[in-house]
Enzyme design. Structure first.
Site, short mmCIF file in Angstrom:
data_model
loop_
_atom_site.label_atom_id
_atom_site.label_comp_id
_atom_site.label_asym_id
_atom_site.label_seq_id
_atom_site.Cartn_x
_atom_site.Cartn_y
_atom_site.Cartn_z
N LYS A 72 0.84 -1.20 0.00
CA LYS A 72 0.00 0.00 0.00
C LYS A 72 0.87 1.25 0.00
O LYS A 72 2.08 1.17 0.30
CB LYS A 72 -0.92 -0.02 1.23
CG LYS A 72 -0.17 0.01 2.57
CD LYS A 72 -1.12 -0.27 3.74
CE LYS A 72 -0.37 -0.23 5.06
NZ LYS A 72 -1.22 -0.70 6.18
N TYR A 119 14.67 30.39 9.36
CA TYR A 119 13.42 31.00 9.78
C TYR A 119 13.32 31.07 11.30
O TYR A 119 13.71 30.15 12.00
CB TYR A 119 12.24 30.19 9.24
CG TYR A 119 11.99 30.39 7.77
CD1 TYR A 119 11.58 31.63 7.28
CD2 TYR A 119 12.17 29.34 6.87
CE1 TYR A 119 11.36 31.82 5.92
CE2 TYR A 119 11.94 29.52 5.51
CZ TYR A 119 11.54 30.77 5.05
OH TYR A 119 11.31 30.95 3.72
#
Ligand SMILES: *Cc1c(COP(=O)(O)O)cnc(C)c1O
Length: 391
Positions: free
Chosen positions: A48, A275
């Site tokens: 999956k 940042y």
């Protein structure tokens, strides 16, 4: 490793974000290793989420070569995408079940839904009756996780109805473990007892008398033979992640990830990085900016925590991980060793997927499935020559 060509074992241009190498030979060896722990049970493969981000179209054929014939995906679209690379004797199972809209296409493609509710059982049975031919199915029962599967009340309702499975060829009855990564967790034996009890009840229904059973994921395989039944469903262990975090990882590592240095600089005391100015240098610091960020699945939760590696030197992440870059401390590395274009190991011999997961406050599953498609991918298969494939 001084160049990407050297790492890839073939000439290649410097990749933008980096190089993701996936070792299909290691996946095959992991499949054999899991298989060797099973006495009579069949070993399936969970592919999956594009084989946990590693490329289901490459992984499924590798598992096929080892004899795997049972492939589990989450969604029907994942099954459709995979079907062209599988031979007719392989089976695709859809774990998340079936919707009424998808019933017709699913039956036509001979994909096997895992039926998780009475409504899904009814929809699939009605389709079998409409087509006037048997349709294969798997039944899932909820043994404690409260996620997917028939509730005890639904099991009782179905068992009491002789016509509940008319036209359905129930291949096996399955359930899923919630705490198998903690072998001493009481939930394991409780879920096992629930599974045994429900299966005794279901055996009373003539349509279920011949069905097999499936219970274990990767971690469940390591809980021992009581948990194996007829077919096991490993995912993450195939991809090299440790499914039993408190024990040594027996699996072969599958992934190597290298990013590249974009530029280097030296900053002085009191200079900031990134940042939020979340890192401030306490003295002169040599810094490399790397071409990887959270848009490459290099999770932002590693800000100020994770590392890269070069020539055996650990390079701690300084400040926040940005979208397309992050900064690492290269002060400990001899001058001249790291420059623009130098490959930096992010996953490999110095730092496993599980190590990265710890730094990111998550699990190996999330690291792998986050990697995405910005890296240049190289698939390698044991002694077979490697193939650079840009996806
Ligand atoms: C994802 C999944 C698996 C595989 O689990 P791993 O822990 O990766 O081995 C098995 N069964 C079900 C129902 C799943 O959803």
């Amino acid at each position: 490793m001084t160049s990407f060509s050297e790492i890839a074992g073939q000439p290649m241009e410097t990749p933008s974000s980096g190089l993701l190498e996936i070792d299909l030979g290691a996946i095959r060896a992991n499949y054999r290793l899991l298989q060797s722990r099973l006495a009579g049970a069949r070993c399936g493969g969970v592919v999956k989420a594009d084989a946990y981000g590693l490329g289901a179209l490459h992984v499924a054929p590798a598992l096929l070569a080892e004899g795997c014939r049972d492939f589990f995906v989450a969604h029907i679209d994942e099954a459709f995408a995979l079907q062209p690379v599988l031979p007719p004797d392989a089976t695709l199972y859809v774990l998340n079940g079936i919707t009424r809209e998808a019933v017709r296409a699913c039956a036509q493609a001979a994909i096997v839904p895992v039926l998780n509710s009475c409504d899904q059982v009814n929809a699939w049975r009605e389709e079998a009756q409409r087509l006037a031919r048997p349709l294969p199915a798997v039944l899932q029962i909820d043994t404690g996780m409260s996620r997917l599967g028939l509730t005890p009340a639904e099991v009782a309702e179905l068992v009491g109805d002789v016509g509940a499975f008319v036209g359905l060829d129930v291949r096996f009855i399955m359930s899923h473990l919630a705490c198998a990564d903690e072998p001493s967790h009481p939930a394991n034996s409780e879920q096992l007892a629930n599974f045994e009890q429900t299966r005794t009840l279901m055996l009373k229904h003539p349509a279920l008398a011949r069905a097999g059973y499936s219970f274990a994921n990767s971690a469940g395989i390591f809980l021992g033979a009581d948990y194996h039944f007829d077919i096991v469903r490993p995912g993450v262990a195939l991809y090299g992640v440790n499914s039993q975090p408190d024990s040594k990882n027996p699996m072969h590592s599958v992934v190597r990830l290298f990013t590249r240095v974009v530029q280097t600089r030296e900053i002085m005391a009191d200079a900031h990085i990134g940042y939020g100015y979340s890192f401030t240098a306490s003295g002169p610091t040599r810094v490399a900016t790397l071409a990887v960020g959270y848009a490459d699945g290099w999770l932002r939760s590693q800000s100020g925590r994770g590392s890269g590696w070069c020539e055996g030197y650990q390079l701690p992440i300084l400040g926040r991980v940005s979208m397309d870059s992050m900064s690492v401390d290269i002060s400990a590395v001899p001058d001249g060793l790291i420059h623009s274009g130098t490959p930096i190991e992010l996953i490999g011999p110095h730092q496993t997927v599980d190590d990265v997961a710890i730094a990111a406050h998550t699990i190996g599953y999330e690291i792998l499935t986050s990697l995405g498609h910005r890296y240049q991918r190289v698939y390698k298969d044991g002694s077979a020559s490697s193939d650079a494939i840009k996806i």
